[in-house]
Design an enzyme around this catalytic site. Structure first.
Site, PDB file in Angstrom:
ATOM      1  N   PHE A  14     -10.545 -33.528  19.712  1.00  0.00           N
ATOM      2  CA  PHE A  14      -9.327 -32.715  19.885  1.00  0.00           C
ATOM      3  C   PHE A  14      -9.364 -31.885  21.176  1.00  0.00           C
ATOM      4  CE2 PHE A  14      -7.719 -28.325  18.411  1.00  0.00           C
ATOM      5  CZ  PHE A  14      -6.477 -28.495  19.007  1.00  0.00           C
ATOM      6  N   THR A 128     -18.013 -21.144  19.473  1.00  0.00           N
ATOM      7  CA  THR A 128     -16.910 -20.699  18.606  1.00  0.00           C
ATOM      8  C   THR A 128     -17.099 -19.250  18.179  1.00  0.00           C
ATOM      9  OG1 THR A 128     -15.978 -21.027  16.395  1.00  0.00           O
ATOM     10  CG2 THR A 128     -18.237 -21.753  16.688  1.00  0.00           C
ATOM     11  N   ASP A 129     -15.992 -18.595  17.846  1.00  0.00           N
ATOM     12  CA  ASP A 129     -16.087 -17.216  17.342  1.00  0.00           C
ATOM     13  C   ASP A 129     -16.773 -17.156  15.981  1.00  0.00           C
ATOM     14  OD1 ASP A 129     -14.032 -18.331  15.816  1.00  0.00           O
ATOM     15  OD2 ASP A 129     -12.577 -16.731  16.214  1.00  0.00           O
ATOM     16  N   GLU A 130     -16.857 -18.309  15.292  1.00  0.00           N
ATOM     17  CA  GLU A 130     -17.448 -18.294  13.942  1.00  0.00           C
ATOM     18  C   GLU A 130     -18.931 -17.922  13.957  1.00  0.00           C
ATOM     19  OE1 GLU A 130     -16.435 -21.423  11.248  1.00  0.00           O
ATOM     20  OE2 GLU A 130     -14.431 -21.624  12.077  1.00  0.00           O
ATOM     21  N   TYR A 155     -21.872 -25.044   9.369  1.00  0.00           N
ATOM     22  CA  TYR A 155     -21.278 -25.342  10.687  1.00  0.00           C
ATOM     23  C   TYR A 155     -21.545 -24.206  11.660  1.00  0.00           C
ATOM     24  CZ  TYR A 155     -17.725 -25.154  14.344  1.00  0.00           C
ATOM     25  OH  TYR A 155     -17.089 -25.016  15.557  1.00  0.00           O
ATOM     26  N   LYS A 159     -23.819 -23.979  15.131  1.00  0.00           N
ATOM     27  CA  LYS A 159     -23.292 -23.604  16.453  1.00  0.00           C
ATOM     28  C   LYS A 159     -24.060 -22.390  17.006  1.00  0.00           C
ATOM     29  CE  LYS A 159     -20.245 -25.091  18.475  1.00  0.00           C
ATOM     30  NZ  LYS A 159     -20.117 -26.198  19.455  1.00  0.00           N
ATOM     31  N   ASN A 184      -9.748 -20.008  16.716  1.00  0.00           N
ATOM     32  CA  ASN A 184      -9.178 -21.275  16.210  1.00  0.00           C
ATOM     33  C   ASN A 184      -8.154 -21.859  17.186  1.00  0.00           C
ATOM     34  OD1 ASN A 184     -10.261 -20.000  13.738  1.00  0.00           O
ATOM     35  ND2 ASN A 184      -9.231 -21.714  12.722  1.00  0.00           N
ATOM     36  N   PRO A 210      -2.689 -27.758   0.319  1.00  0.00           N
ATOM     37  CA  PRO A 210      -3.716 -26.959  -0.372  1.00  0.00           C
ATOM     38  C   PRO A 210      -4.068 -25.687   0.406  1.00  0.00           C
ATOM     39  CG  PRO A 210      -4.704 -28.861   0.740  1.00  0.00           C
ATOM     40  CD  PRO A 210      -3.240 -28.918   1.031  1.00  0.00           C
ATOM     41  N   ARG A 219      -6.995 -15.978  10.566  1.00  0.00           N
ATOM     42  CA  ARG A 219      -7.556 -16.658  11.726  1.00  0.00           C
ATOM     43  C   ARG A 219      -6.762 -16.219  12.955  1.00  0.00           C
ATOM     44  NH1 ARG A 219     -10.874 -17.015   8.523  1.00  0.00           N
ATOM     45  NH2 ARG A 219     -12.062 -18.819   7.766  1.00  0.00           N
ATOM     46  N   ASN A 254      -3.502 -17.337   6.538  1.00  0.00           N
ATOM     47  CA  ASN A 254      -3.267 -18.773   6.350  1.00  0.00           C
ATOM     48  C   ASN A 254      -1.909 -19.024   5.711  1.00  0.00           C
ATOM     49  OD1 ASN A 254      -5.771 -19.270   7.432  1.00  0.00           O
ATOM     50  ND2 ASN A 254      -6.807 -19.315   5.436  1.00  0.00           N
TER      51      ASN A 254
HETATM   52  P1  NAD Z   1     -13.548 -32.640  17.090  1.00  0.00           P
HETATM   53  O1  NAD Z   1     -14.247 -32.819  15.788  1.00  0.00           O
HETATM   54  O2  NAD Z   1     -12.084 -32.903  17.167  1.00  0.00           O
HETATM   55  O3  NAD Z   1     -14.231 -33.556  18.202  1.00  0.00           O
HETATM   56  C1  NAD Z   1     -15.620 -33.697  18.306  1.00  0.00           C
HETATM   57  C2  NAD Z   1     -15.928 -34.890  19.203  1.00  0.00           C
HETATM   58  O4  NAD Z   1     -17.344 -34.987  19.348  1.00  0.00           O
HETATM   59  C3  NAD Z   1     -15.431 -36.225  18.640  1.00  0.00           C
HETATM   60  O5  NAD Z   1     -14.788 -36.981  19.642  1.00  0.00           O
HETATM   61  C4  NAD Z   1     -16.716 -36.911  18.185  1.00  0.00           C
HETATM   62  O6  NAD Z   1     -16.663 -38.331  18.257  1.00  0.00           O
HETATM   63  C5  NAD Z   1     -17.728 -36.339  19.176  1.00  0.00           C
HETATM   64  N1  NAD Z   1     -19.103 -36.381  18.655  1.00  0.00           N
HETATM   65  C6  NAD Z   1     -19.528 -35.993  17.422  1.00  0.00           C
HETATM   66  N2  NAD Z   1     -20.847 -36.216  17.305  1.00  0.00           N
HETATM   67  C7  NAD Z   1     -21.276 -36.752  18.481  1.00  0.00           C
HETATM   68  C8  NAD Z   1     -22.538 -37.181  18.968  1.00  0.00           C
HETATM   69  N3  NAD Z   1     -23.644 -37.131  18.206  1.00  0.00           N
HETATM   70  N4  NAD Z   1     -22.609 -37.641  20.229  1.00  0.00           N
HETATM   71  C9  NAD Z   1     -21.495 -37.714  21.009  1.00  0.00           C
HETATM   72  N5  NAD Z   1     -20.286 -37.348  20.593  1.00  0.00           N
HETATM   73  C10 NAD Z   1     -20.166 -36.860  19.339  1.00  0.00           C
HETATM   74  O7  NAD Z   1     -13.893 -31.167  17.537  1.00  0.00           O
HETATM   75  P2  NAD Z   1     -12.989 -30.086  18.317  1.00  0.00           P
HETATM   76  O8  NAD Z   1     -12.180 -29.329  17.340  1.00  0.00           O
HETATM   77  O9  NAD Z   1     -12.352 -30.734  19.482  1.00  0.00           O
HETATM   78  O10 NAD Z   1     -14.145 -29.092  18.829  1.00  0.00           O
HETATM   79  C11 NAD Z   1     -14.801 -29.337  20.059  1.00  0.00           C
HETATM   80  C12 NAD Z   1     -15.806 -28.230  20.314  1.00  0.00           C
HETATM   81  O11 NAD Z   1     -15.149 -26.977  20.365  1.00  0.00           O
HETATM   82  C13 NAD Z   1     -16.872 -28.114  19.222  1.00  0.00           C
HETATM   83  O12 NAD Z   1     -18.110 -27.853  19.844  1.00  0.00           O
HETATM   84  C14 NAD Z   1     -16.420 -26.922  18.380  1.00  0.00           C
HETATM   85  O13 NAD Z   1     -17.509 -26.265  17.806  1.00  0.00           O
HETATM   86  C15 NAD Z   1     -15.742 -26.058  19.445  1.00  0.00           C
HETATM   87  N6  NAD Z   1     -14.666 -25.184  18.962  1.00  0.00           N
HETATM   88  C16 NAD Z   1     -13.649 -25.688  18.200  1.00  0.00           C
HETATM   89  C17 NAD Z   1     -12.603 -24.851  17.807  1.00  0.00           C
HETATM   90  C18 NAD Z   1     -11.436 -25.385  16.980  1.00  0.00           C
HETATM   91  O14 NAD Z   1     -10.588 -24.597  16.549  1.00  0.00           O
HETATM   92  N7  NAD Z   1     -11.320 -26.691  16.745  1.00  0.00           N
HETATM   93  C19 NAD Z   1     -12.600 -23.516  18.180  1.00  0.00           C
HETATM   94  C20 NAD Z   1     -13.661 -23.030  18.954  1.00  0.00           C
HETATM   95  C21 NAD Z   1     -14.667 -23.885  19.341  1.00  0.00           C
HETATM   96  O1  TDX Z   2      -6.904 -27.394   3.277  1.00  0.00           O
HETATM   97  C1  TDX Z   2      -7.172 -26.294   3.793  1.00  0.00           C
HETATM   98  N1  TDX Z   2      -6.703 -25.154   3.210  1.00  0.00           N
HETATM   99  C2  TDX Z   2      -6.963 -23.907   3.682  1.00  0.00           C
HETATM  100  O2  TDX Z   2      -6.514 -22.893   3.126  1.00  0.00           O
HETATM  101  C3  TDX Z   2      -7.975 -26.169   4.992  1.00  0.00           C
HETATM  102  C4  TDX Z   2      -8.520 -27.385   5.685  1.00  0.00           C
HETATM  103  C5  TDX Z   2      -8.222 -24.905   5.467  1.00  0.00           C
HETATM  104  N2  TDX Z   2      -7.760 -23.800   4.837  1.00  0.00           N
HETATM  105  C6  TDX Z   2      -8.080 -22.463   5.385  1.00  0.00           C
HETATM  106  C7  TDX Z   2      -9.537 -22.224   5.672  1.00  0.00           C
HETATM  107  C8  TDX Z   2      -9.500 -21.302   6.869  1.00  0.00           C
HETATM  108  O3  TDX Z   2      -9.390 -19.953   6.447  1.00  0.00           O
HETATM  109  O4  TDX Z   2      -7.412 -22.380   6.650  1.00  0.00           O
HETATM  110  C9  TDX Z   2      -8.227 -21.695   7.605  1.00  0.00           C
HETATM  111  C10 TDX Z   2      -8.451 -22.633   8.786  1.00  0.00           C
HETATM  112  O5  TDX Z   2      -9.288 -23.679   8.316  1.00  0.00           O
HETATM  113  P1  TDX Z   2      -9.783 -24.857   9.287  1.00  0.00           P
HETATM  114  O6  TDX Z   2      -8.580 -25.462   9.925  1.00  0.00           O
HETATM  115  O7  TDX Z   2     -10.701 -25.729   8.518  1.00  0.00           O
HETATM  116  O8  TDX Z   2     -10.529 -24.042  10.437  1.00  0.00           O
HETATM  117  P2  TDX Z   2     -11.757 -23.002  10.390  1.00  0.00           P
HETATM  118  O9  TDX Z   2     -12.596 -23.199   9.197  1.00  0.00           O
HETATM  119  O10 TDX Z   2     -11.193 -21.630  10.619  1.00  0.00           O
HETATM  120  O11 TDX Z   2     -12.587 -23.495  11.688  1.00  0.00           O
HETATM  121  C11 TDX Z   2     -11.902 -23.897  12.909  1.00  0.00           C
HETATM  122  O12 TDX Z   2     -11.910 -22.885  13.853  1.00  0.00           O
HETATM  123  C12 TDX Z   2     -13.132 -22.563  14.476  1.00  0.00           C
HETATM  124  C13 TDX Z   2     -12.537 -25.164  13.484  1.00  0.00           C
HETATM  125  O13 TDX Z   2     -12.514 -26.194  12.526  1.00  0.00           O
HETATM  126  C14 TDX Z   2     -13.919 -24.896  13.995  1.00  0.00           C
HETATM  127  O14 TDX Z   2     -14.441 -26.064  14.628  1.00  0.00           O
HETATM  128  C15 TDX Z   2     -13.843 -23.772  15.016  1.00  0.00           C
HETATM  129  O15 TDX Z   2     -15.120 -23.420  15.449  1.00  0.00           O
END
Ligand code: NAD
Ligand code: TDX
Length: 340
Positions: A14, A128-130, A155, A159, A184, A210, A219, A254
């Site tokens: 993503f 991540t902030d988590e 998770y 991180k 997020n 859900p 968030r 949420n």
């Molecule tokens: P994502 O799950 O959408 O994408 C992860 C990618 O990494 C995928 O393309 C997957 O194929 C690849 N990958 C997984 N394991 C691998 C491996 N062993 N070798 C090579 N590639 C591999 O994740 P995202 O939401 O795009 O998050 C990207 C980064 O940003 C992560 O490090 C996550 O911790 C961080 N982050 C995400 C969020 C969020 O809200 N999604 C917020 C803050 C930080």
């Molecule tokens: O079905 C659901 N119902 C629900 O209430 C899901 C999937 C989530 N939730 C809640 C849990 C969280 O409070 O919504 C909030 C957001 O959940 P997620 O989308 O799973 O995100 P979160 O757990 O906050 O983590 C995300 O943000 C920080 C990313 O997945 C992480 O990769 C990033 O580091």
């Protein structure tokens, strides 16, 4: 002119996917290498538009496979690394923590070591902030870069561990690094297991949404393009060794998020179904982005403009998310939820 080589890990996911497209288009003078294992979360169809631009390259590899990574780095002398690749879904980390430790901790160490061997200009670790754990509901409290690391889920613990290894490579070997900790993200190509795309896709199909617990967890949402711009700035201007928190002060419960999506799509709130809470569910995240702002960054989207753009994107790109939710994702969904 010798082109700079930038390795982006996780560029089929993503945020990494959005970042690759942003960089390929913005910097024709750089060669962008996308290294990704193509797990369930990786998909290359999103890159059709940039495949033939001449400055985009794809490498399929596992970041935790040191033999492959070391031989790649001997061949390609990368100048910069921006490291996104990770297992990223909290719910999956609760049911299967092991792969989170392997990919997020060991994978990061393998990359750092390879980077150290060739000597690079900078390694940007996308965290991540988590890692800071959770805040209570007092709206005047925020995560700063000095907040202690107190991760709660497998998770976020993986991180936080990777952040500490990145720090150790800076302190011990002088590897030039930055760490970013963003709130997020949401936006195009967000995988439909996460709250916002899950809600959009299910509401569009008139299916129940859900909501965990009472829906009051908070968030802090940032549009993915604003995150990409922040990483670009840190890559070029960030002070070596520094951590940067990234967020735009868009705190929402949420339930507010889900209701906004339902209302925008003109559907009924009867679609909301409160389900069993996530184990160890963090109450609230909220970022103090002062250090990023001092570097010259500010977000371009408010939550209102960003969510409208995102919903529009999901309406116009149904084939992308429909092929995901009709595949192996189905069985994950059935395991994770017991909904009608
Ligand atoms: P994502 O799950 O959408 O994408 C992860 C990618 O990494 C995928 O393309 C997957 O194929 C690849 N990958 C997984 N394991 C691998 C491996 N062993 N070798 C090579 N590639 C591999 O994740 P995202 O939401 O795009 O998050 C990207 C980064 O940003 C992560 O490090 C996550 O911790 C961080 N982050 C995400 C969020 C969020 O809200 N999604 C917020 C803050 C930080
Ligand atoms: O079905 C659901 N119902 C629900 O209430 C899901 C999937 C989530 N939730 C809640 C849990 C969280 O409070 O919504 C909030 C957001 O959940 P997620 O989308 O799973 O995100 P979160 O757990 O906050 O983590 C995300 O943000 C920080 C990313 O997945 C992480 O990769 C990033 O580091």
């Amino acid at each position: 002119m010798i082109k700079k080589k930038i390795l982006v890990t996780g560029g089929a996911g993503f945020i990494g996917g959005n970042f690759v497209q942003y960089m390929v288009k913005k910097y024709p003078q750089y060669d962008i290498y996308n290294l990704d294992l193509l797990t369930y979360a990786g998909d290359l169809t999103k890159h059709h538009e940039i495949e033939n631009l001449g400055n985009y390259f794809f490498i399929k590899a596992d970041i935790a496979d040191s033999v492959t990574i070391n031989s790649l780095f001997e061949k390609e002398k990368f100048d910069y690394i921006v490291h996104f690749a990770a297992e990223s879904h909290v719910d999956r980390s609760i049911t299967d923590p092991e792969i989170f430790v392997k990919t997020n901790v060991l994978g990061t160490q393998v990359l750092l070591n390879a980077a150290k061997q060739i000597g690079i200009h900078k390694f940007v670790h996308v965290s991540t902030d988590e890692v800071y754990g959770e805040l209570d509901f007092d709206p005047t409290t925020f995560f700063t870069e000095e907040t202690p690391l107190q991760p709660n889920s497998p998770y976020s613990a993986s991180k936080a561990s990777s952040d500490l290894i990145v720090r150790a490579y800076y302190e011990t070997y002088g590897l030039p690094i930055n760490i970013t900790r963003c709130s997020n993200n949401y936006g195009p190509y967000h995988f439909p297991e996460k709250l916002i795309p899950l809600t959009i896709s299910r509401v569009l199909n008139d299916q129940k949404v859900p909501v965990y617990g009472n829906g009051k967890n908070i968030r802090d949402w940032l549009h993915v393009i604003d995150h990409c711009a922040a990483i670009d700035l840190v890559l070029h201007e960030g002070t070596i060794g520094e951590v940067y928190n990234v967020g735009g002060h868009n705190e929402r419960t949420n339930l507010e998020v889900v209701k906004t999506i339902i209302e925008t799509l003109g559907k009924s709130e009867d679609l909301i179904e409160f389900v069993e809470d996530r184990l160890g569910h963090d109450k609230r995240y909220a970022i103090d982005p002062t250090r990023m702002e001092k570097l010259g960054w500010k977000p371009t989207y408010t939550f209102e403009t960003g969510i409208a753009q995102t919903i529009e994107w999901y309406l116009n790109n149904k084939e992308w998310w429909e092929q995901i939710i009709s595949g192996a994702y189905q069985s994950y969904f059935e395991r994770q939820y017991t909904l009608k």
